[in-house]
Design an enzyme around this catalytic site. Structure first.
Site, short mmCIF file in Angstrom:
data_model
loop_
_atom_site.label_atom_id
_atom_site.label_comp_id
_atom_site.label_asym_id
_atom_site.label_seq_id
_atom_site.Cartn_x
_atom_site.Cartn_y
_atom_site.Cartn_z
N GLU A 114 -5.50 -8.24 1.55
CA GLU A 114 -5.93 -7.83 2.74
C GLU A 114 -7.24 -7.62 2.61
O GLU A 114 -7.72 -6.86 1.63
CB GLU A 114 -5.17 -6.57 3.39
N GLU A 159 0.77 -1.23 0.00
CA GLU A 159 0.10 0.13 -0.05
C GLU A 159 0.81 1.12 0.03
O GLU A 159 1.05 1.98 0.95
CB GLU A 159 -0.85 0.14 1.27
#
Ligand code: BGC
Length: 452
Positions: free
Chosen positions: A360, A172
């Protein structure tokens, strides 16, 4: 929303990878053990006043010493894979140069612990814990970091590449660049548009360099990276609302995705990022391109964008919650499972990524450990509803090949400390006792591992 009642593992196919995820600073502890150098998160947490309850990751879940029994749990719950991250300063305490053999040995043992238990190791090379020594030299704002990162990836790939096939370069970029370098709530605590723009370009280049090193060093490497995907909606329906949405979509999503896909920077949709040109050099547009084997889609919430700019944040539009329409998690995030479908669909629409993996997805809820049980029904419902959206995506021909829960166990939730609990396994942070929650048992049943 897709029907959730009849969900079966078989709906996802035999080749689908089921995993759990966690990250070095959030679980390992042992922050200065066996020659590890300090990371920016060590410095940020020790600096005081910036993390809820004054928490630090000094001990966290003590995964550094408990990785074997924690990996036993991964197997016991029936998962195929464990996603973990490598701490750069554990391997290279100064960021470059001197390798710390004990640090590399640790990840070697984690990989072996996975393989001995029939669990696939899925390492991420960077989940936010930059060596402080490199931050002292400018961190992600210094273009030299592309070469520093290359050196680090080479060291790790040479050591683990004989046993690890599945790799993620970054976790991320949006989160650490926006929250850590533009808004300043995460390490290194910088609030600067310039640092965000420089860092973004250098991370995009580092993605490509990392992928190239993995391909050159690891036979048959499956190389991907992970991105948080935040679908955006608007609070109203004016032209100004739409412009605000487009702009936030660039700042939080597209600026991190599209250069690697060869699409350049979407400056026209967000003039705020025009300054990124200052950091681009001849040849970068080519060098930044990557043919990903997979992209890891990480989804937590949608954002509803406010159309009026907040001057303190340099005109960056802000999201706003709708507390009446949606269930809200302990992070204050709206539960909207169809946003996961939208995230997968959006990546698929680029037409350039052969495989998507949900690397995720998960939720924090207020859990209570009572007489050895945690009845976390809301988390079970969360997972079922989101998995139903993955199944819907598969049914519509979107190539999703895996799903990783965030997280195996409760852990250090960055600026929020230890209060928001995301685990399938409860952790008592005083005793380090692990207790499988009902959601963990639910997965065990769903994955057909009850009998083990
Ligand atoms: C991050 C994790 C984090 C989780 C929940 C993701 O953005 O990769 O490190 O704990 O979200 O906030």
């Amino acid at each position: 929303m897709a029907a959730m009642t009849d969900l079966q593992r078989g709906d996802f196919g035999d080749e689908f990878t089921w995993g759990v995820a966690h990250a070095s600073y959030q679980v390992e502890g042992a922050w200065d053990a066996d020659g590890k150098g300090p990371s920016i998160w060590d410095a940020f947490a020790h600096g005081g006043g910036r993390i809820r309850g004054g928490a630090t990751g000094d001990v966290a879940c003590d995964f550094y010493h408990r990785y074997e029994t924690d990996t036993d749990l991964v197997r016991e719950l029936g998962f195929d894979a464990q996603r973990f991250s490598i701490s750069w300063p554990r391997v290279l305490p100064d960021g470059v140069g001197r390798v710390n053999p004990a640090g590399l040995d640790f990840y070697d043992r984690v990989v072996d612990a996975c393989l001995e238990r029939g669990v696939q190791p899925w390492p991420t090379l960077y989940h936010w814990d930059l060596p402080q020594a490199l931050q002292d030299r400018g961190g992600w704002a210094n273009r030299s970091i592309v070469g520093w990162f290359e050196e680090y990836v080479q060291v790790v790939a040479e050591r683990l590449g004989d046993r690890v096939r599945d790799w993620m370069v970054f976790n991320e970029p949006c989160s650490f660049l926006v929250v850590g370098h533009l808004l300043g709530y995460h390490a290194p605590g910088v609030r600067s548009l310039r640092t965000y723009l420089a860092g973004t370009h250098h991370v995009n280049l580092a993605q490509a360099v990392g992928a190239r090193v993995l391909r050159a060093t690891v036979a048959d490497a499956n190389v991907g990276t992970t991105h948080i995907v935040t679908p955006m909606t608007t609070a109203g329906d004016t032209e100004r609302d739409r412009r605000a949405r487009a702009s936030l979509d660039v700042i939080a999503n597209r600026i991190f995705w599209e250069p690697n896909l060869g699409l350049g920077y979407p400056v026209d949709d967000a003039p705020l990022i025009a300054g990124i040109d200052r950091y681009r050099k001849a040849g970068d547009d080519e060098d930044v391109r990557v043919d990903w084997d997979f992209v890891g889609v990480q989804y937590y919430q949608r954002q509803r964008v406010l159309s009026w700019p907040v001057p303190k944040l340099r005109g960056i539009p802000l999201p706003r919650k709708d507390f009446r329409r949606y269930e809200i998690t302990a992070m204050g995030w709206e539960v909207q499972p169809d946003g996961l479908y939208e995230s997968l669909e959006r990546w698929h629409a680029y037409g350039r990524i052969p495989t998507l993996i949900v690397t995720e997805n998960g939720a924090a809820f207020p859990d209570h450990l009572v007489e050895g049980r945690v009845h976390d029904d809301r988390r079970i419902a969360f997972y079922r509803d989101h998995l139903a959206e993955v199944r819907r995506a598969l049914g519509d021909g979107i190539p999703v090949h895996g799903y990783f829960c965030w997280s195996l166990m409760d852990n250090f939730e960055w600026a929020e400390g230890y209060d928001p609990r995301f685990g399938l396994v409860h952790v008592d942070f005083d005793t380090q006792a692990r207790t499988v929650k009902d959601s963990g048992r639910w997965f065990q049943g769903f994955l057909g591992a009850d009998a083990t």
